[in-house]
Design an enzyme around this catalytic site. Structure first.
Site, short mmCIF file in Angstrom:
data_model
loop_
_atom_site.label_atom_id
_atom_site.label_comp_id
_atom_site.label_asym_id
_atom_site.label_seq_id
_atom_site.Cartn_x
_atom_site.Cartn_y
_atom_site.Cartn_z
N GLY A 181 -5.67 -0.71 1.34
CA GLY A 181 -5.98 -0.33 -0.03
C GLY A 181 -5.75 1.14 -0.28
CG ASP A 223 8.45 4.79 -4.86
OD1 ASP A 223 7.78 5.72 -4.38
OD2 ASP A 223 9.59 4.49 -4.45
CG ASP A 263 18.13 1.90 -2.78
OD1 ASP A 263 18.33 3.11 -2.58
OD2 ASP A 263 17.01 1.41 -3.02
CB THR A 267 -1.44 4.66 -0.75
OG1 THR A 267 -0.44 5.47 -0.11
CG2 THR A 267 -1.35 4.87 -2.26
CG ASN A 278 1.89 7.99 3.31
OD1 ASN A 278 1.53 8.93 4.02
ND2 ASN A 278 3.14 7.56 3.30
N GLY A 302 -1.97 1.63 2.76
CA GLY A 302 -1.22 0.44 3.11
C GLY A 302 -2.00 -0.83 2.82
CB ALA A 326 15.17 5.45 -10.19
#
Length: 290
Positions: A210, A239, A12, A205, A179, A207, A41
């Site tokens: 919950g 992640d 990154d 998910t 998500n 956000g 990763a």
């Protein structure tokens, strides 16, 4: 047991800029950092820091030794990471003063793993182990089929979302994590709600709201509220949640307990700047007071 994670490894490259560059504009960065990233990763680090044995299956270029060393330092088994002729995958991330960003991803070695390497990586896998993958590498469908044939529990994190990629592995999955937006996209692509997908356990998910767990075998859906924190950076939170969730399940936790652990880890993650390098370890999560 063991988690075998077929996943990406990225550098990154983060540039702090006064504003996001416009077409044709040359812009001086105010700061630069290089960190370990990639959804694969990140999830491997999260699983290892949650106390699981995690074997990462992936590839880097000759320039990626530092990434492998860092994964090893974080407790990930890196023996199945191949070295490719391709450059290590990387993301160029511009972040402005308001926290908005623009990202360019070059997959590089993440798309260079051979089928022989995948077969070799899963040679030691035993029935009951976990196989995890995402959509930032090649050989996902091949890996899922091989893992299923060996009796592994198969989990898929459907990001970056691609309806065709999800549908290619859907019948072989034991656990699907996605998500809210991805869940809506999958429902639109298949013409049926997520609760009717042919997967025993589906975690969506939501956000800051919950997450929701669908136990499709018993036609049950249950919501779990998030832990309330002041977020500073949401990078890698999803992640972290996924890595912790699967680590909990791998350790024999019931789904409800694993979700609570993963939710707490994800909440702690958003209070930190960065990705894989700042994923909290199990003691941090257990000691968090929120």
């Amino acid at each position: 047991m063991t988690i075998f994670n077929l996943g990406s490894i990225n550098a990154d490259l983060v540039y702090r800029v006064p504003h996001l560059p416009q077409a044709g504009e040359t812009l001086a960065a105010r700061g630069f950092t290089r960190g370990l990233g990639g959804k694969g990763a990140n999830m491997s680090v999260a699983a290892a820091r949650a106390g699981a044995r995690c074997v990462h299956i992936g590839a880097v270029g000759a320039d990626g030794a530092w990434a492998v060393e860092r994964l090893t330092e974080y407790g990930v088994d890196t023996r199945q990471i191949a070295v490719s002729n391709e450059a290590t995958g990387h993301a160029i991330i511009a972040v402005d003063d308001a926290g908005e960003n623009s990202i360019i991803i070059h997959p590089g070695a993440n798309t260079a793993l051979s089928n022989a390497s995948l077969i070799n990586a899963l040679a030691e896998a035993q029935a009951g182990d976990f196989f995890l993958t995402q959509n930032e590498t090649t050989l996902q469908a091949e890996g899922v089929r091989l893992a299923q044939s060996k009796g592994l529990r198969v989990a898929y994190a459907a990001a970056p979302f691609d309806a065709a990629a999800v549908q290619a592995v859907l019948p072989a999955l034991d656990l699907l994590v996605l998500n809210e937006v991805e869940a809506a996209q999958l429902a639109e692509a298949t013409g049926r709600p997520v609760s009717e997908m042919p997967v025993a356990d589906i975690v969506v998910t939501l956000g800051s709201k919950g997450c929701r767990w669908y136990d499709t075998q018993h036609d049950v859906a249950k919501d779990y509220p998030s832990f309330k924190v002041e977020p500073v950076d949401t990078t890698g939170a999803g992640d972290t949640f996924t890595g912790y969730l699967i680590a909990g399940l791998d350790r024999g936790m019931p789904m409800e307990q694993a979700i609570r652990l993963a939710s707490k880890a994800g909440a702690l993650m958003v209070t930190r700047h960065g990705a894989a390098d700042v994923i909290p370890d199990l003691k941090d999560v257990q000691d968090a007071s929120f």
